[in-house]
Write a protein that holds these residues in place. Structure first.
Motif, PDB file in Angstrom:
ATOM      1  N   SER A  75     -53.148 -30.947  10.052  1.00 18.21           N
ATOM      2  CA  SER A  75     -54.431 -30.324  10.405  1.00 18.21           C
ATOM      3  C   SER A  75     -54.689 -30.417  11.904  1.00 18.21           C
ATOM      4  CB  SER A  75     -55.568 -31.009   9.637  1.00 18.21           C
ATOM      5  OG  SER A  75     -55.413 -30.837   8.250  1.00 18.21           O
ATOM      6  N   ILE A  76     -54.416 -31.580  12.484  1.00 21.87           N
ATOM      7  CA  ILE A  76     -54.600 -31.756  13.924  1.00 21.87           C
ATOM      8  C   ILE A  76     -53.673 -30.841  14.712  1.00 21.87           C
ATOM      9  CG2 ILE A  76     -54.267 -33.390  15.819  1.00 21.87           C
ATOM     10  CD1 ILE A  76     -55.303 -35.584  13.950  1.00 21.87           C
ATOM     11  N   ARG A  77     -52.409 -30.788  14.293  1.00 22.55           N
ATOM     12  CA  ARG A  77     -51.435 -29.933  14.984  1.00 22.55           C
ATOM     13  C   ARG A  77     -51.874 -28.469  14.944  1.00 22.55           C
ATOM     14  NH1 ARG A  77     -47.116 -26.566  14.402  1.00 22.55           N
ATOM     15  NH2 ARG A  77     -47.638 -26.311  12.204  1.00 22.55           N
ATOM     16  N   LYS A  78     -52.361 -28.043  13.773  1.00 25.04           N
ATOM     17  CA  LYS A  78     -52.776 -26.645  13.607  1.00 25.04           C
ATOM     18  C   LYS A  78     -53.952 -26.310  14.533  1.00 25.04           C
ATOM     19  CE  LYS A  78     -54.704 -23.487  10.208  1.00 25.04           C
ATOM     20  NZ  LYS A  78     -55.364 -23.394   8.897  1.00 25.04           N
ATOM     21  N   ILE A  79     -54.939 -27.205  14.578  1.00 27.90           N
ATOM     22  CA  ILE A  79     -56.114 -26.956  15.433  1.00 27.90           C
ATOM     23  C   ILE A  79     -55.694 -26.935  16.900  1.00 27.90           C
ATOM     24  CG2 ILE A  79     -58.318 -27.937  16.206  1.00 27.90           C
ATOM     25  CD1 ILE A  79     -58.600 -29.042  13.303  1.00 27.90           C
ATOM     26  N   ARG A  80     -54.839 -27.869  17.285  1.00 19.19           N
ATOM     27  CA  ARG A  80     -54.364 -27.894  18.683  1.00 19.19           C
ATOM     28  C   ARG A  80     -53.667 -26.584  19.045  1.00 19.19           C
ATOM     29  NH1 ARG A  80     -49.579 -28.821  20.948  1.00 19.19           N
ATOM     30  NH2 ARG A  80     -48.592 -29.675  19.067  1.00 19.19           N
ATOM     31  N   LYS A  81     -52.803 -26.099  18.140  1.00 18.90           N
ATOM     32  CA  LYS A  81     -52.078 -24.842  18.400  1.00 18.90           C
ATOM     33  C   LYS A  81     -53.036 -23.668  18.494  1.00 18.90           C
ATOM     34  CE  LYS A  81     -47.573 -25.967  18.103  1.00 18.90           C
ATOM     35  NZ  LYS A  81     -46.530 -25.568  19.070  1.00 18.90           N
ATOM     36  N   GLU A  82     -54.042 -23.648  17.588  1.00 20.95           N
ATOM     37  CA  GLU A  82     -55.020 -22.548  17.592  1.00 20.95           C
ATOM     38  C   GLU A  82     -55.795 -22.506  18.903  1.00 20.95           C
ATOM     39  OE1 GLU A  82     -57.351 -23.319  14.146  1.00 20.95           O
ATOM     40  OE2 GLU A  82     -55.979 -22.268  12.767  1.00 20.95           O
ATOM     41  N   ARG A  83     -56.020 -23.664  19.500  1.00 21.12           N
ATOM     42  CA  ARG A  83     -56.770 -23.738  20.766  1.00 21.12           C
ATOM     43  C   ARG A  83     -55.872 -23.574  21.983  1.00 21.12           C
ATOM     44  NH1 ARG A  83     -60.930 -28.832  19.501  1.00 21.12           N
ATOM     45  NH2 ARG A  83     -61.933 -27.870  17.678  1.00 21.12           N
ATOM     46  N   GLY A  84     -54.579 -23.418  21.751  1.00 27.11           N
ATOM     47  CA  GLY A  84     -53.647 -23.211  22.849  1.00 27.11           C
ATOM     48  C   GLY A  84     -53.421 -24.435  23.705  1.00 27.11           C
ATOM     49  N   LEU A 102     -54.065 -33.104  25.914  1.00 24.11           N
ATOM     50  CA  LEU A 102     -54.922 -34.044  25.195  1.00 24.11           C
ATOM     51  C   LEU A 102     -54.641 -35.501  25.567  1.00 24.11           C
ATOM     52  CD1 LEU A 102     -54.807 -32.388  21.657  1.00 24.11           C
ATOM     53  CD2 LEU A 102     -56.805 -32.521  23.162  1.00 24.11           C
ATOM     54  N   ALA A 103     -53.512 -35.724  26.221  1.00 20.58           N
ATOM     55  CA  ALA A 103     -53.119 -37.095  26.562  1.00 20.58           C
ATOM     56  C   ALA A 103     -53.962 -37.638  27.726  1.00 20.58           C
ATOM     57  CB  ALA A 103     -51.631 -37.136  26.915  1.00 20.58           C
ATOM     58  N   ASP A 104     -54.168 -38.932  27.724  1.00 12.11           N
ATOM     59  CA  ASP A 104     -54.821 -39.614  28.840  1.00 12.11           C
ATOM     60  C   ASP A 104     -54.344 -41.060  28.865  1.00 12.11           C
ATOM     61  OD1 ASP A 104     -56.240 -41.019  26.882  1.00 12.11           O
ATOM     62  OD2 ASP A 104     -57.974 -39.672  26.979  1.00 12.11           O
ATOM     63  N   LYS A 105     -55.043 -41.948  29.593  1.00 12.43           N
ATOM     64  CA  LYS A 105     -54.572 -43.325  29.721  1.00 12.43           C
ATOM     65  C   LYS A 105     -54.673 -44.088  28.397  1.00 12.43           C
ATOM     66  CE  LYS A 105     -59.054 -45.161  31.257  1.00 12.43           C
ATOM     67  NZ  LYS A 105     -59.764 -45.896  32.318  1.00 12.43           N
ATOM     68  N   ASN A 106     -55.475 -43.569  27.456  1.00 10.79           N
ATOM     69  CA  ASN A 106     -55.657 -44.241  26.162  1.00 10.79           C
ATOM     70  C   ASN A 106     -54.716 -43.739  25.066  1.00 10.79           C
ATOM     71  OD1 ASN A 106     -57.856 -45.882  27.024  1.00 10.79           O
ATOM     72  ND2 ASN A 106     -59.155 -44.047  26.947  1.00 10.79           N
ATOM     73  N   GLY A 136     -63.393 -32.886  19.514  1.00  6.33           N
ATOM     74  CA  GLY A 136     -64.723 -32.538  19.035  1.00  6.33           C
ATOM     75  C   GLY A 136     -64.851 -32.570  17.535  1.00  6.33           C
ATOM     76  N   LEU A 137     -64.036 -33.417  16.869  1.00  6.10           N
ATOM     77  CA  LEU A 137     -64.037 -33.501  15.410  1.00  6.10           C
ATOM     78  C   LEU A 137     -64.402 -34.905  14.966  1.00  6.10           C
ATOM     79  CD1 LEU A 137     -60.696 -31.594  14.734  1.00  6.10           C
ATOM     80  CD2 LEU A 137     -63.002 -30.695  14.351  1.00  6.10           C
ATOM     81  N   GLU A 138     -64.906 -35.003  13.735  1.00  5.83           N
ATOM     82  CA  GLU A 138     -65.223 -36.290  13.119  1.00  5.83           C
ATOM     83  C   GLU A 138     -64.318 -36.497  11.903  1.00  5.83           C
ATOM     84  OE1 GLU A 138     -67.374 -38.413  14.293  1.00  5.83           O
ATOM     85  OE2 GLU A 138     -68.286 -37.140  15.852  1.00  5.83           O
ATOM     86  N   MET A 139     -64.185 -37.755  11.503  1.00  7.76           N
ATOM     87  CA  MET A 139     -63.405 -38.048  10.309  1.00  7.76           C
ATOM     88  C   MET A 139     -63.981 -37.333   9.080  1.00  7.76           C
ATOM     89  SD  MET A 139     -60.734 -39.993  10.864  1.00  7.76           S
ATOM     90  CE  MET A 139     -60.375 -40.793   9.314  1.00  7.76           C
TER      91      MET A 139
END
Length: 442
Positions: free
Chosen positions: A12-21, A27-31, A60-63
């Motif tokens: 689900s996460i992969r799909k949303i990321r792809k849809e948003r380009g 999405l990566a950062d120091k954390n 911008g999503l919640e569990m």
């Protein structure tokens, strides 16, 4: 709310990321690193759930949003899987162009859960078209991606198809190699259970073609008591044909005839004309072993009556050649010559090196029986070249032995040359047998 596990949310996460380009790096950062994001998307079990929650917050999503997303994704995956099921059916009934067209219309990438299956089906389509390089490339991709979910047995199925591709290109040694990899990759508890026996049958066929009869018979006998577990009539009947042929070649003619006749009844009831053809041919050959010439001819003629009921025209090479041998025994030379010429032409037409080598050896025997020495030598030399090119050691030895018989008392130099080559081939065969014995004890 039912707890959500990491392996359920990755797609689900992969799909949303792809849809948003978005890329992993976006999405990566120091954390959270790109590697961790990739692990979350792939459902790697050791990933910390807190990292997954952090990634969701960045998007911008919640569990609490996940159950609905997962349900939608599962429905989409089921629809995709059904489309692949439909495409595989189209390919199986010979609608290759339609199958490929529908595969091209699918939206997917290598991260898709069913990507390995897509590559596998593409390989099957290219294989049907005899586009071997494209087929093999697709199957290798399927093997690579199948390691993410080995329980689907797409890896084992793809190795099986790679073996078939090599077999169709007369590379029997590589066919055995890939089939062994398929047997190793097969998961007993996984999907596509038919491949357990398909792989074993194919391996036995390739070994038989290489003249490794003891090994082939061992494979068949290892499965024989479990035939009732095999759902595919074509696979069951393949074992019947192979068992009968191996028994015949090992001198167990009565047992060969019994197995062939049992197989023929099953083939008749199941309308399996291709295997029926093979079984009539081996039955005729078994009757030839018994010098029952009339029954042998009836069997070969029955096999030829099946012409047009299946597409594998290359199998006629063996039947024509054996019918030619039968006419030779009866000294019906004109009929023998016609049948043997048909065998050679059919082998050449279908580029079928194992059967063509056999037909050329028979043609050499025919010319030698008619004292046409130059023609006999030419046929044997063609058989020798084919055997050497494809590393058929036992057929190479047979061709050299026949050539030595032609040159004896005629050309001492050529005779000695053949004898030395025979000695070399015999040494190589001996070394191969020793290697096989060593492997069996490991």
């Amino acid at each position: 709310m039912k707890p959500v596990h990491i392996h359920e949310i990755g797609e689900s996460i992969r799909k949303i990321r792809k849809e948003r380009g978005l890329r992993l790096e976006d999405l990566a950062d120091k954390n959270i690193s790109p590697a961790t994001i990739s692990n979350i998307e792939r459902g790697v079990p050791h990933v910390n759930m807190e990292k997954a929650k952090y990634l969701l917050s960045k998007m911008g999503l919640e569990m609490s949003d996940l159950p609905d997303l997962i349900v939608d994704d599962q429905q989409e995956l089921q629809n995709f899987e059904f489309e692949l099921f439909t495409i595989e059916t189209l390919q199986g009934i010979g609608k290759t162009d339609q199958a490929l067209e529908r595969l091209e219309q699918l939206e997917w990438d290598d991260e898709h859960p069913l990507a390995a299956t897509v590559y596998y089906l593409k390989g099957k389509c290219y294989s049907s078209r005899k586009q071997w390089k494209q087929a093999e490339k697709s199957f290798h991709h399927a093997v690579r991606l199948s390691k993410k979910d080995p329980e689907n047995n797409i890896g084992a199925a793809s190795y099986s198809e790679l073996g078939i591709c090599r077999y169709q290109q007369n590379d029997l040694h590589q066919a055995v190699y890939y089939t062994d990899l398929g047997i190793q990759a097969y998961r007993e508890s996984g999907e596509r259970p038919q491949f357990k026996y398909i792989l074993k049958k194919n391996k036995a066929v390739y070994l038989e073609r290489l003249g490794r009869l003891t090994e082939s018979l061992k494979e068949v006998q290892g499965v024989w008591e479990n035939l009732t577990q095999i759902k595919q009539a074509e696979v069951v009947l393949g074992f019947y044909w192979l068992h009968s042929e191996l028994l015949r070649k090992n001198g167990l003619t009565d047992e060969s005839i019994q197995i062939a006749r049992e197989g023929l009844e099953l083939a008749r009831l199941n309308h399996q004309y291709f295997i029926m053809f093979d079984l009539w041919t081996v039955l005729g050959s078994a009757y030839m072993n018994q010098k029952n010439w009339n029954k042998a001819e009836s069997c070969f003629q029955m096999a030829l009556q099946l012409d047009g009921l299946f597409s594998e025209g290359k199998v006629f090479t063996t039947t024509y050649a054996r019918l030619g041998l039968l006419h030779m025994v009866r000294k019906e030379w004109d009929s023998a010559g016609i049948m043997i010429e048909k065998a050679v032409q059919n082998g050449e037409q279908h580029n079928d090196a194992p059967r063509l080598t056999f037909a050329l050896l028979v043609q050499g025997d025919f010319y030698r029986a008619r004292y046409r020495w130059e023609d006999a030598i030419d046929a044997y030399e063609q058989a020798l070249q084919l055997a050497q090119h494809h590393h058929y050691k036992k057929k190479e030895y047979q061709a050299l032995f026949r050539l030595a018989e032609c040159w004896e008392n005629v050309n001492e130099r050529e005779f000695q040359k053949c004898m030395k080559s025979m000695y070399r081939v015999q040494q190589e065969l001996q070394n191969e047998e020793e290697d096989i014995r060593e492997e069996a004890t490991i």
